[in-house]
Design an enzyme around this catalytic site. Structure first.
Site, PDB file in Angstrom:
ATOM      1  N   ASP A   1      -3.221 -18.225   0.405  1.00 57.36           N
ATOM      2  CA  ASP A   1      -4.207 -18.905  -0.459  1.00 57.36           C
ATOM      3  C   ASP A   1      -4.941 -19.989   0.338  1.00 57.36           C
ATOM      4  OD1 ASP A   1      -1.762 -20.242  -0.323  1.00 57.36           O
ATOM      5  OD2 ASP A   1      -1.721 -20.826  -2.436  1.00 57.36           O
TER       6      ASP A   1
ATOM      7  N   LYS B   1       2.820 -15.351   2.571  1.00 55.57           N
ATOM      8  CA  LYS B   1       3.063 -16.115   1.336  1.00 55.57           C
ATOM      9  C   LYS B   1       4.566 -16.363   1.305  1.00 55.57           C
ATOM     10  CE  LYS B   1       1.689 -17.878  -2.606  1.00 55.57           C
ATOM     11  NZ  LYS B   1       0.758 -19.010  -2.754  1.00 55.57           N
TER      12      LYS B   1
ATOM     13  N   TYR C   1       0.829  -1.211   0.000  1.00 50.42           N
ATOM     14  CA  TYR C   1       0.000   0.000   0.000  1.00 50.42           C
ATOM     15  C   TYR C   1       0.863   1.260   0.000  1.00 50.42           C
ATOM     16  CZ  TYR C   1      -4.743  -1.826   0.837  1.00 50.42           C
ATOM     17  OH  TYR C   1      -5.968  -2.412   0.717  1.00 50.42           O
TER      18      TYR C   1
ATOM     19  N   ASP D   1     -12.404  -8.764   4.515  1.00 50.81           N
ATOM     20  CA  ASP D   1     -13.687  -8.720   3.781  1.00 50.81           C
ATOM     21  C   ASP D   1     -14.258 -10.135   3.672  1.00 50.81           C
ATOM     22  OD1 ASP D   1     -13.623  -5.970   3.336  1.00 50.81           O
ATOM     23  OD2 ASP D   1     -14.241  -6.173   1.241  1.00 50.81           O
TER      24      ASP D   1
ATOM     25  N   ASP E   1      -6.443  -6.800   4.239  1.00 51.87           N
ATOM     26  CA  ASP E   1      -7.580  -6.143   3.582  1.00 51.87           C
ATOM     27  C   ASP E   1      -8.498  -7.207   2.973  1.00 51.87           C
ATOM     28  OD1 ASP E   1      -9.094  -4.018   2.408  1.00 51.87           O
ATOM     29  OD2 ASP E   1      -8.124  -4.464   0.500  1.00 51.87           O
TER      30      ASP E   1
HETATM   31  C1  IPM Z   1     -10.383  -0.956   4.141  1.00 51.91           C
HETATM   32  C2  IPM Z   1     -10.622  -0.343   2.782  1.00 51.91           C
HETATM   33  C3  IPM Z   1      -9.447   0.563   2.449  1.00 51.91           C
HETATM   34  C4  IPM Z   1      -8.191  -0.314   2.391  1.00 51.91           C
HETATM   35  C5  IPM Z   1      -9.621   1.386   1.147  1.00 51.91           C
HETATM   36  C6  IPM Z   1     -10.855   2.261   1.192  1.00 51.91           C
HETATM   37  C7  IPM Z   1      -8.408   2.195   0.818  1.00 51.91           C
HETATM   38  O1  IPM Z   1     -10.820  -1.340   1.842  1.00 51.91           O
HETATM   39  O2  IPM Z   1     -10.257  -0.199   5.112  1.00 51.91           O
HETATM   40  O3  IPM Z   1     -10.328  -2.169   4.238  1.00 51.91           O
HETATM   41  O4  IPM Z   1      -7.912  -0.924   1.357  1.00 51.91           O
HETATM   42  O5  IPM Z   1      -7.502  -0.377   3.388  1.00 51.91           O
HETATM   43 MG    MG Z   2     -10.949  -3.299   2.644  1.00 54.12          MG
END
Ligand code: IPM
Ligand code: MG
Length: 393
Positions: free
Chosen positions: A243, A211, A164, A271, A267
């Site tokens: 993975d 990884k 990032y 999710d 990240d």
């Molecule tokens: C998160 C989001 C952010 C990230 C984006 C909005 C930059 O997806 O906080 O998980 O990738 O960190």
């Molecule tokens: Mg995110």
């Protein structure tokens, strides 16, 4: 500055519903884009109810971020915003992102620079994402209830390093691009210690996701984490390639306790893990460093729902609870969690959870704060609440 914080904490710890002196806290409010303002407004309602009940004072100061800030100032993170955050005890963040930037890869200024910039400016090196499952929401998860039973993990995502924040470049002809993934030992050490200490108060297990069979940075992570693990004899450590971890998170999520990982893997995995709880709208997070911490729901700006009063505010409300925990106000945080459980048990839920019989964002905020204020059960009757329900699809 440190002393002031200690004093505040001392005050806060001695506060109680029995009416002793509460603490005063400065909270920066970064509403951002899409549903950010409306979910954050519910958290403020709930915090005001807490302030009232427990004798605390919360001073809020709004600042611009994201697409909203670009529209008004040309920048995703104006320096005034950074100053307000640095001068606060905590930051409550909504969301950033707008479709007009998502579909424009050549945009020079992007809303996401706002959140990435504030993470860096406040040195929020650890992002803590608890993944909780709720019995009443099990039917929303694509997984079978038997796989969800007992799921309770916390993801520790490194937040200010890795791909990032590494060097980025695009060639002059625009036909090649690169993003460097770079980590230093201290960057790995600080978040690792935090994760191990956290695990000591839980099921005492840490899983490092990397990884290491391919990436040099992952091999550094593994080496450093192995060394640190040796200092925590009470904690068991597991290593898993990302993975495989993506698969295990679905196949057998209850094996995880504290998950430790680098920025981008965190990240993605977080999710993925959110589907276990039934809705992305439910999950809170805390980003911490050495100074001001930031609290934000893990969901995005959900532009399609903006302004419609239908977004789920619980991710934000539970983030506010994490903020109270961070202040040392554990009883206060616990009441908020109880209030949220109460809304779920009574099917007071937003459209993401029940698309037919749903309640508005603002109604959920009212209900959670009514509960915190001790008005439930009692003066709030289910009949009155029913009036605030919608069956519009
Ligand atoms: C998160 C989001 C952010 C990230 C984006 C909005 C930059 O997806 O906080 O998980 O990738 O960190
Ligand atoms: Mg995110």
């Amino acid at each position: 500055m440190d002393n002031t914080n200690d004093d505040r904490k001392a005050n806060a710890d001695s506060s109680s519903p029995s009416g002793r002196l509460g603490g005063a806290y400065k909270i920066a409010i970064l509403n951002g884009d899409g549903i950010g303002p409306e979910v954050t407004a519910q958290s403020i309602k709930v915090l005001n109810a807490i302030a009232q009940q427990y004798g605390h004072t919360f001073h809020y100061k709004e600042a611009l971020i994201g697409a909203d800030a670009i529209d008004k100032t040309g920048e995703a993170l104006p320096s005034a915003t950074v100053d307000i955050c640095l001068d606060s005890d905590a930051v409550l963040f909504g969301a950033v992102g707008h479709p007009k930037y998502d579909n424009d890869p050549s945009a020079k200024v992007r809303p996401e620079q706002g959140i990435l910039g504030i993470r860096k400016a406040l040195q929020l090196f650890a992002n803590i994402r608890p993944v909780t499952t709720y019995k009443t929401l099990q039917h929303l998860s694509p997984l079978k209830p038997s796989q969800l039973e007992g799921v309770d993990c916390v993801i520790f995502r490194e937040l200010t390093g890795g791909i990032y924040f590494g060097k980025k470049s695009t060639s002059e002809d625009g036909n090649s691009a690169s993003d460097e993934c770079y980590y230093t030992r201290p960057e790995i050490e600080r978040v690792t210690h935090l994760a191990f200490r956290y695990a000591q108060n839980r099921k005492k297990k840490v899983t490092l996701i990397d990884k290491a069979n391919v990436l040099e940075t992952s091999r550094l992570w593994r080496k450093v984490v192995q060394e640190i693990a040796a200092q925590y004899s009470d904690i068991s450590i597991d290593y898993m390639f990302v993975d495989n971890a993506a698969m295990q998170m679905i196949l057998n999520p209850k094996q995880f306790d504290v998950v430790l990982t680098e920025n981008m893997f965190g990240d993605i995995i977080s999710d993925e893990a959110s589907v276990l709880s039934g809705s992305l709208g439910m999950l809170p997070s805390a980003s911490v460093g050495n100074g001001t911490a930031l609290f934000e729901p893990i969901h995005g700006s959900y532009p399609q729902a903006a302004g419609k009063d239908i977004a789920n505010p619980i991710g934000s409300v539970l983030s506010a609870a994490m903020m109270l925990d961070h202040f040392g106000l554990h009883a206060e945080a616990q009441v908020i969690r109880e209030a949220v459980d109460w809304t779920l048990q009574n099917n007071f839920v937003t459209k993401d959870i029940d698309p037919v019989n749903f309640y508005f964002t603002s109604t959920i905020g009212d209900l959670v704060s009514d509960y915190v204020s001790g008005k439930i059960p009692g003066s709030v009757h289910k009949g009155n609440i029913e009036l605030r329900k919608s069956t519009i699809i």
